[in-house]
Design an enzyme around this catalytic site. Structure first.
Site, PDB file in Angstrom:
ATOM      1  N   CYS A  66       5.350  -6.328   1.434  1.00  0.00           N
ATOM      2  CA  CYS A  66       5.744  -4.920   1.390  1.00  0.00           C
ATOM      3  C   CYS A  66       5.122  -4.140   2.567  1.00  0.00           C
ATOM      4  O   CYS A  66       5.494  -4.390   3.699  1.00  0.00           O
ATOM      5  CB  CYS A  66       5.383  -4.336   0.031  1.00  0.00           C
ATOM      6  SG  CYS A  66       6.351  -2.883  -0.358  1.00  0.00           S
ATOM      7  N   TYR A  67       4.175  -3.252   2.321  1.00  0.00           N
ATOM      8  CA  TYR A  67       3.539  -2.559   3.448  1.00  0.00           C
ATOM      9  C   TYR A  67       3.010  -3.585   4.453  1.00  0.00           C
ATOM     10  O   TYR A  67       3.090  -3.369   5.670  1.00  0.00           O
ATOM     11  CB  TYR A  67       2.386  -1.671   2.952  1.00  0.00           C
ATOM     12  CG  TYR A  67       1.726  -0.863   4.053  1.00  0.00           C
ATOM     13  CD1 TYR A  67       2.225   0.387   4.406  1.00  0.00           C
ATOM     14  CD2 TYR A  67       0.612  -1.350   4.741  1.00  0.00           C
ATOM     15  CE1 TYR A  67       1.639   1.129   5.421  1.00  0.00           C
ATOM     16  CE2 TYR A  67       0.018  -0.618   5.746  1.00  0.00           C
ATOM     17  CZ  TYR A  67       0.532   0.627   6.086  1.00  0.00           C
ATOM     18  OH  TYR A  67      -0.056   1.353   7.090  1.00  0.00           O
TER      19      TYR A  67
ATOM     20  N   GLU B 271       3.637 -11.042  -6.251  1.00  0.00           N
ATOM     21  CA  GLU B 271       2.463 -11.204  -7.119  1.00  0.00           C
ATOM     22  C   GLU B 271       2.678 -10.743  -8.558  1.00  0.00           C
ATOM     23  O   GLU B 271       1.918 -11.076  -9.443  1.00  0.00           O
ATOM     24  CB  GLU B 271       1.254 -10.474  -6.505  1.00  0.00           C
ATOM     25  CG  GLU B 271       1.342  -8.947  -6.440  1.00  0.00           C
ATOM     26  CD  GLU B 271       2.065  -8.412  -5.208  1.00  0.00           C
ATOM     27  OE1 GLU B 271       3.010  -9.075  -4.728  1.00  0.00           O
ATOM     28  OE2 GLU B 271       1.705  -7.317  -4.739  1.00  0.00           O
TER      29      GLU B 271
ATOM     30  N   GLY C  55       0.827  -1.200   0.000  1.00  0.00           N
ATOM     31  CA  GLY C  55       0.000   0.000   0.000  1.00  0.00           C
ATOM     32  C   GLY C  55       0.858   1.244   0.000  1.00  0.00           C
ATOM     33  O   GLY C  55       2.061   1.180   0.262  1.00  0.00           O
TER      34      GLY C  55
ATOM     35  N   LYS D 292      -8.643 -10.775 -18.252  1.00  0.00           N
ATOM     36  CA  LYS D 292      -9.224 -11.245 -19.518  1.00  0.00           C
ATOM     37  C   LYS D 292      -9.167 -12.775 -19.695  1.00  0.00           C
ATOM     38  O   LYS D 292     -10.157 -13.395 -20.063  1.00  0.00           O
ATOM     39  CB  LYS D 292      -8.493 -10.564 -20.682  1.00  0.00           C
ATOM     40  CG  LYS D 292      -9.127 -10.794 -22.029  1.00  0.00           C
ATOM     41  CD  LYS D 292     -10.192  -9.760 -22.278  1.00  0.00           C
ATOM     42  CE  LYS D 292     -10.943 -10.022 -23.569  1.00  0.00           C
ATOM     43  NZ  LYS D 292     -12.001  -8.998 -23.736  1.00  0.00           N
TER      44      LYS D 292
ATOM     45  N   HIS E  70       7.552  -7.709  -4.151  1.00  0.00           N
ATOM     46  CA  HIS E  70       6.212  -8.091  -4.604  1.00  0.00           C
ATOM     47  C   HIS E  70       6.219  -9.447  -5.306  1.00  0.00           C
ATOM     48  O   HIS E  70       6.607  -9.537  -6.462  1.00  0.00           O
ATOM     49  CB  HIS E  70       5.646  -7.021  -5.534  1.00  0.00           C
ATOM     50  CG  HIS E  70       5.253  -5.779  -4.810  1.00  0.00           C
ATOM     51  ND1 HIS E  70       4.011  -5.644  -4.219  1.00  0.00           N
ATOM     52  CD2 HIS E  70       5.931  -4.649  -4.535  1.00  0.00           C
ATOM     53  CE1 HIS E  70       3.940  -4.471  -3.621  1.00  0.00           C
ATOM     54  NE2 HIS E  70       5.093  -3.842  -3.786  1.00  0.00           N
TER      55      HIS E  70
ATOM     56  N   ASP F 172     -16.651 -10.114 -22.981  1.00  0.00           N
ATOM     57  CA  ASP F 172     -16.921  -9.723 -21.595  1.00  0.00           C
ATOM     58  C   ASP F 172     -18.417  -9.572 -21.308  1.00  0.00           C
ATOM     59  O   ASP F 172     -18.930 -10.130 -20.340  1.00  0.00           O
ATOM     60  CB  ASP F 172     -16.197  -8.414 -21.250  1.00  0.00           C
ATOM     61  CG  ASP F 172     -14.722  -8.465 -21.615  1.00  0.00           C
ATOM     62  OD1 ASP F 172     -14.207  -9.587 -21.792  1.00  0.00           O
ATOM     63  OD2 ASP F 172     -14.103  -7.399 -21.721  1.00  0.00           O
TER      64      ASP F 172
END
Ligand code: XMP
Length: 512
Positions: free
Chosen positions: A78-79, A170, A51, A368, A168, A226
Site C-alpha cells: 500500500c503506502y 497481512e 500508512g 493472544k 493488504h 498474560d
C-alpha cells in the site's frame, strides 16, 4: 531476518505476525529510525508497511535510501508500494476517491511471489484500502496482477526482487495473504523458515537483561495468562531481581488463586507475595450496586494494595506488565477520539508514574494465541495457558447488585459446574469465554414437596476472535438442560437457570 519499516499503518504488527508464522524473524522499526536499524540488522529482506500519509504530499515519510542501495529484496504494501515507486522514479497520484474493502485481482503474469501459489489467469480475493495510487511505474517494474480499481494491484521488478502490492496481504480478508508474505520471506529472500517461539524467548530474554541491567522489577499477577507468561519470561531473564505480587481480591473463580500460588512458588520457585485482601474488598463493596462504582472501587483499591506491598519490599525500578498488542492498539485508538467510556477497564494505569517506575512489557508485539504458544514454550501447564479471558474486577461484575462473600461463593460453585461440564463435553477450546452470572432476581420453584424462592442464574458462552465483537455459542441440544439440572440440584441458593443469547454488539460480553 526481515526488517519491517513502519509508516504508521494500524496493521503493521499483523505483517510481523505473518512473517513469524512463516518461521522467519523480523523486527519493526518506525521509518524515522529505520536507517539505523537497517544498518545494525543487515536484514535479508525489507517490507515497507502501509500508512496514513500521502506520498504526493511534501514532507511525507520515505524509506531509507540504504534499503535500495543494499540490493536486498523489498516488498512494499500500500503506502509502501507507493513510496517505493516514488523513490525509484515512478509517479504517485492522489485519488479523489479511494477503494476500500473486498476486491478480486486477476493474475496477469508469473513472478517470484506467486511460486507454488498463484497461476496466470486465476482470480483471487484481496482486501483493498487506499486513497492514492501509482500512476506511472518506476523503471524496471511491470504489473503482474490487476483489479478493475487498481491496474497496478501487484507490481514486480524480478531483476532487483522488488515487489509492490496495492492491497493488504497481512489481513485475514486477503485469504492467501499470509502465503504471499511467506513466499516473499522464504522464497524471494531465501530465509529458511525455521524460526520458532524458542528463539523469540531467547531474544526477549536478552532484551529484558539489556533493559533492566541490575535494576529491580515488580510484576503484578492477575491470575490470567498474560501476566503469568510475562512474569515467567522475566524471571528466566533476571531471576531474583523480579518479585511478583498477587493481590487476591477474593473475586476469583474456584481454585484459581491456589493454582497461581502453587504454580509460582512450587513449580517455578519465583518470589511471590500473596496478598490476601478479600475482607478489604468485600467491606468496600458492601452496599455498592452501580457497575461503574464497583469497577472504580476495585481498580483503585487494587492499586493502593499493590503500592503498599511494593513499598514493603523496598520499591522497584521497573513495573512488568503482560500488555499484548491488541491492548496497545485499543488504548492508542481510544485516545483523542470522541469515544465514550462503555466500561472503565481495570488495569494498573497511572501506577508507573506515581511510583516513578519504567515499564517492562515483553509481550507488546504478540497476539493472544502467540502468548499462549510462548507460555507452552516456557512450560506453563495447558490448563493455565488455554484459559478463557477473565476480567480484572473478577466475579464482582458477574453479580449485578450488591456483592457479598455469600453470593460470590454461590456463583463460584455454579460457575465451576458449568465449566466442568464444558470441559467434559470437549467444548472448552471452541468457546472464547464461558461464565455464569448471578442475578439479583428471585423466582419461585418447587423442590421435593417444598416451595423454593431463590436466585436466578444466567449462563453465558460466546465465540469471538478478539473480544470486540461476539456471538452466543450454540450448545448441542442436551447440554444446557443437563447443566441447569446439576446447578439447581447442587448449588443451594439457585433455583432457576437461563441462557443469554445476546451478541456483542448490542450486548457486551460481561453483564456489567
Ligand atoms: P465486554 O464486557 O466489554 O468485555 O464486552 C470484553 C472483554 O474484556 C473483558 N473485560 C475485562 N478485562 N479488565 C480486564 O482485564 C476489565 O476490567 C474487563 N472488563 C471486561 C471481558 O471479560 C471480555 O473478555
Amino acid at each position: 531476518s526481515i526488517l519491517i519499516v513502519d509508516f504508521g499503518s494500524q496493521v503493521t504488527q499483523l505483517i510481523a505476525r505473518r512473517v513469524r508464522e512463516a518461521g522467519v524473524y523480523s523486527e519493526i522499526a518506525p521509518f524515522q529510525s529505520a536507517a539505523e536499524v537497517f544498518d545494525r540488522m543487515r536484514p535479508r529482506g525489507v517490507i515497507l508497511s502501509g500508512g496514513p500519509a500521502s506520498v504526493a504530499d511534501a514532507g511525507s515519510p520515505r524509506a531509507p535510501q540504504a534499503v535500495f542501495d543494499a540490493g536486498v529484496p523489498v516488498l512494499g504494501i500500500c503506502y509502501g508500494q507507493q513510496v517505493m515507486n516514488a523513490q525509484l522514479g515512478g509517479r504517485v497520484e492522489k485519488g479523489n476517491s479511494g477503494e476500500f474493502g473486498e476486491a478480486y485481482v486477476a493474475v496477469d503474469a508469473g513472478c517470484g511471489l506467486f511460486d507454488g501459489l498463484w497461476q496466470e489467469g486465476e482470480r483471487h480475493q484481496v482486501w483493498m484500502s487506499h486513497g492514492d495510487h501509482v500512476a506511472a511505474l518506476a523503471p524496471g517494474f511491470r504489473p503482474v496482477a490487476s483489479s478493475p480499481g487498481a491496474p497496478f494491484a501487484i507490481t514486480a521488478d524480478e531483476e532487483r526482487r522488488y515487489y509492490g502490492m496495492q492491497f493488504h496481504p497481512e489481513v485475514v480478508h486477503t485469504p492467501d495473504g499470509g502465503k504471499l508474505i511467506a513466499n516473499f520471506a522464504r522464497h524471494v529472500c531465501g530465509l529458511a523458515g525455521d524460526w520458532t517461539m524458542a528463539e523469540f524467548r531467547a531474544t526477549k530474554i536478552e532484551e529484558i537483561r539489556a533493559q533492566v541491567g541490575t535494576g529491580r522489577v515488580i510484576c503484578g499477577l492477575s491470575g490470567g495468562v498474560d501476566s503469568a507468561v510475562a512474569a515467567v519470561l522475566i524471571h528466566e531473564a533476571i531471576g531474583e531481581q523480579l518479585t511478583c505480587v498477587y493481590v487476591d481480591h477474593g473475586l476469583m473463580r474456584a481454585g484459581e488463586s491456589e493454582q497461581v500460588v502453587s504454580l509460582f512458588r512450587g513449580h517455578y520457585n519465583i518470589p511471590l507475595v500473596h496478598v490476601e485482601a478479600e475482607t478489604l474488598f468485600m467491606n468496600g463493596l458492601a452496599g455498592v450496586t452501580d457497575p461503574e462504582a464497583k469497577r472504580k472501587f476495585i481498580g483503585k483499591t487494587f492499586i493502593e494494595v499493590f503500592e503498599e506491598e511494593a513499598r514493603k519490599i523496598g520499591g522497584a525500578d521497573f513495573l512488568a506488565q503482560g500488555t499484548l498488542y491488541p491492548d496497545v492498539i485499543e488504548s492508542v485508538s481510544f485516545t483523542g477520539g470522541p469515544s465514550v467510556t462503555i466500561k472503565s477497564h481495570h488495569n494498573v494505569g497511572g501506577l508507573p508514574e506515581r511510583m516513578n517506575m519504567k515499564l517492562v512489557e515483553p509481550l507488546r508485539e504478540l497476539f493472544k494465541d502467540e502468548v499462549r504458544d510462548l507460555g507452552r514454550e516456557l512450560g506453563l501447564p495447558e490448563v493455565f495457558v488455554g484459559r478463557h479471558p477473565f476480567p480484572g474486577p473478577g466475579l464482582a461484575i458477574r453479580i449485578p447488585g450488591e456483592v457479598t462473600k455469600e453470593r460470590c461463593d454461590i456463583l463460584r460453585k455454579a460457575d465451576a459446574i458449568y465449566l466442568e461440564e464444558i470441559r467434559a463435553a470437549g467444548l472448552y477450546d471452541a468457546i472464547w469465554q464461558a461464565f455464569a452470572v448471578l442475578l439479583p432476581v428471585r423466582s419461585v420453584g418447587v423442590m421435593g414437596d417444598g416451595r423454593t424462592y431463590d436466585s436466578v442464574l444466567a449462563l453465558r458462552a460466546v465465540t469471538s476472535t478478539d473480544g470486540m465483537t461476539a456471538q452466543a455459542f450454540q450448545f448441542p441440544g442436551d447440554f444446557l438442560p443437563r447443566v441447569a439440572t446439576r446447578i439447581v440440584n447442587e448449588v443451594k441458593g439457585v433455583n432457576r437457570v437461563t441462557y443469554d443469547y445476546t451478541s456483542k454488539p448490542p450486548g457486551t460480553i460481561e453483564w456489567e
